[in-house]
Design a protein around this motif. Sequence first.
Motif, PDB file in Angstrom:
ATOM      1  N   PRO A 788       0.824  -1.215   0.000  1.00 10.55           N
ATOM      2  CA  PRO A 788       0.000   0.000   0.000  1.00 10.55           C
ATOM      3  C   PRO A 788       0.859   1.268   0.000  1.00 10.55           C
ATOM      4  CG  PRO A 788       0.121  -0.904   2.201  1.00 10.55           C
ATOM      5  CD  PRO A 788       0.869  -1.860   1.316  1.00 10.55           C
ATOM      6  N   THR A 792      -3.578   4.235  -1.440  1.00 14.57           N
ATOM      7  CA  THR A 792      -4.352   3.188  -0.761  1.00 14.57           C
ATOM      8  C   THR A 792      -5.033   3.746   0.483  1.00 14.57           C
ATOM      9  OG1 THR A 792      -2.482   1.762  -1.376  1.00 14.57           O
ATOM     10  CG2 THR A 792      -4.227   0.779  -0.052  1.00 14.57           C
ATOM     11  N   THR A 862      -3.339  -2.169   5.897  1.00 17.47           N
ATOM     12  CA  THR A 862      -2.639  -1.030   5.289  1.00 17.47           C
ATOM     13  C   THR A 862      -1.812  -0.304   6.348  1.00 17.47           C
ATOM     14  OG1 THR A 862      -4.409  -0.754   3.668  1.00 17.47           O
ATOM     15  CG2 THR A 862      -2.950   1.128   4.020  1.00 17.47           C
TER      16      THR A 862
END
Length: 890
Positions: A788, A792, A862
């Motif tokens: 990510p 993202t 993430t």
Amino acid sequence: MFDEGGYVAGNPLKVHYFKSSLFSHQTLSSQMLTLFKLTCLPKKTNSFCSSSCNTRKSGYFDQFLPLFDKKTDSLSYLNSNERRRVIVGLSRIIKQGQGCILKGFAKNFCPYILVKIMKSFEYRETAFGFFKFAFQDDSDEIVKSSCVAAHVLAAQNLKLLAQDVVYWVIRRVGVDRRREVVEFMWKRHAEFESDFSVLDTLMRGFLKMEMSCEALEIVGRMREVGLRPSSSAITILFKLLLRVGDHGSVWKLLRGMIHQGPRPCNHNFNAVILGFCRLGHVKVGESLLYVMQKFKCQPDVYAYNILINAYCTRGQTVDALGWMHFMINNGCAPSLVTFGTVINAFCNQGNMIEARKLFDGMKEAGHFPNVISYNTLMNGYVKARDIGQANMLYEEMKNKAIAPDCTTFNILVAGHYRYGREEDTDRLLRDLSQPGSLPVTSLYNICVSGLCWAGWLDEAMKFLEDMLEKGITPTVVAFNSIIAAYSKAGLEEKAYEAYIMMVKFGLFPSSLTCSSLIMGLSKLWKLQEARDLLYEMIEKGLPINKAAFTQLLDGYFRMGNVAGAYSLWNEMKGRGIHPDAVAFSAFINGLSIVGLLEEAYDVFLQMSEKGFVPNNFVYNSLIRGFCNSGRLQEALMLEREMARKGLLPDIFTTNIIINGLCKEGKMRSASDLFRNMHHTGLIPDIITYNTLIDGYCKAFDTVGTDEVVNKMHATGWDPDITTYNIRLHGLCTGRKMSRAVMMLEELISAGVVPDTVTYNTVMNGVCTDILERAMIVTAKLLKMAFVPNVVTANLLLSHFCKQGMPEKTIMWGQKLNEISFGFDEISIKLMDRAYRNIQHNFDVPKPPPEKSLFLDFLMYITYDYLSRNSPQKNANQGSLKRMEIGCGGS
């Protein structure tokens, strides 16, 4: 007695030819590097390394000096080259049995003994170096004794050394005590030298210190006692006054010469013409050329060359050519420099046809091209990417027995490195291996340059240091190669270290040195530092390399600082630095990218008016700008204009126009242009296909997309990651996640490596898909080593807002802030939006708990990755402050 000269190594230099190219990263081994050092450097002699201990050297020097209670360390005023010269010189004096004069000076600072010692040195530079160290303090006694030494030197016809002594005394005592020096010199001068001699020495000392006001005062004193200053000193004074911008004093000095003498000569006029032309006042230079004849000074080839070069620098090559014909008609034959200047101007414009015509016309004028002429034309062909013509010129040089130099080698290596073949570089090395092919100094420069081309920058620096250790005097060329290589590699700090070493060794930086540093600073976004260095170059009278100016201009545009680019453009023209074709191209391209199309087109017209020939890059920049602004008709008009002017639209032009048509949804016109490409001799490339695929995907035309993909496969083009990303984006946007999953699997099976765009595109689709399939696709992403980034994080924060969970946006934003995550402007806008939604209680339907939990899971993986791979604490503090204000309000 004090001729220019340097240390010459005794060992003959040999260059061995290696079958594998020296400039290949794979083939240059440490053994070759060692052999290179052994064959190209003489063995160590009893010389002193530039990095030797200062204490040891100081102790060696102190035994020859009368003062041990030193107030300052005069050794610091000598660079390493001067220290080595003085030590060798002192050793030679002792070996010649003249140690008694050194002993005498050690007892007392006697000016007469000092002169004897200085005369015993072989070179003027060495004698001056010893005096700099011997001048231990600025007491009245030492200053007076030094002035007497200057008198004695001048009386013995060593005027240049006398001027060196006076210059150093003035420098050390400072501006406040300059009158003392003048009075010391004037008080007893009649015992040694004439009124004119002492005043001329003083004036030249002030000129060397660039103290124009003081030099003018000495001129005034000479007038008072009925003396005429020397014409050569007046020429230097003209140059200094013009450089500092004191135009009033220039005209006053010129009037004084006319009325009181000495009568202005060609050298005086040429210096003034050159000064005004460098400041951009070419018309003033022209007027002075006509005025010369009133004072029985017929303009010579130097005067004409100054004006011709000024017009070439301004990009007005046609006017320069006109002046060349004018000088011939007036009976002044052009020189090789004249031809070289105009040829170089045509090469810079990319007009190689006219450059070649002029090159061939040199013989008719009675000149035979030399190595500089060949290098100029060869460099033009390389810049035009016509490496074949450059090779033919090189062969022509060899057939005519014109020995290539280091510049020839660098031009050809650069050309082959970018546009040629490795075997051509091997051939060049074979030629260099022939005995006597190049001077020894040039071969040293080539050794350093060769290592730089190979990417062995640290080895090149070590090679240069070895040269210094072995007592070999390096040249600016060797340092320039290293500084340029470090700058291009983004190692600006190391480039600057090499620059400092060069200055410490006593070498004066050239235009190329400063230009390389400017380019390195520009690449590191240090634009203000680069700009300051550019101005410093101009103030010191160094010729400006247009590549540095262009690099700095491009840097402003890449930072989005249009005002800075405009300011630089206008200020450079105001300082007499006029852009060439490359600078015009960069300015037009930058203005087009930021959407200032009217301004870009105005500059385009200026470029044409100045005689520069716009190439495909310039037209493509404008066409892209018009297409991006939705002004397709104007872009098509420019394309037709290209054809009228003999420039065939290339694949880049066609791709730009196809992209413009696709943006406006004119897919039929885009397809027609695509089909007609073969009729114009153009072959579609991967960008062409991707552009069309993107257009059809945005138009939700699945049939059209598949047709283009099939054509792509049929013509031998395999889809790349951009192709897959475009198609995935179209499918995810159209909520066709089943096909998107199939496309993702096809991508993996085809061996194409997914990038962050792939992950983010699919992730965005996952967030709006049904939970069961979303979880399956997420598992696939995790298996593909999902990486990510800020995009993202932004899309997940955005989905929290869209799906009625602004408090989650704020919460995760705070967590990311804690790990110093680098937010961008979109992140800030999302946080502001979430904060407003909470404040105004926007009623957005919330997702079911399991979907909320799934979004939290995506955000957690993430956050976990970003936390574990947290960048250094260099996030935008202003952005974080705004973030914290928003979070605190919640």
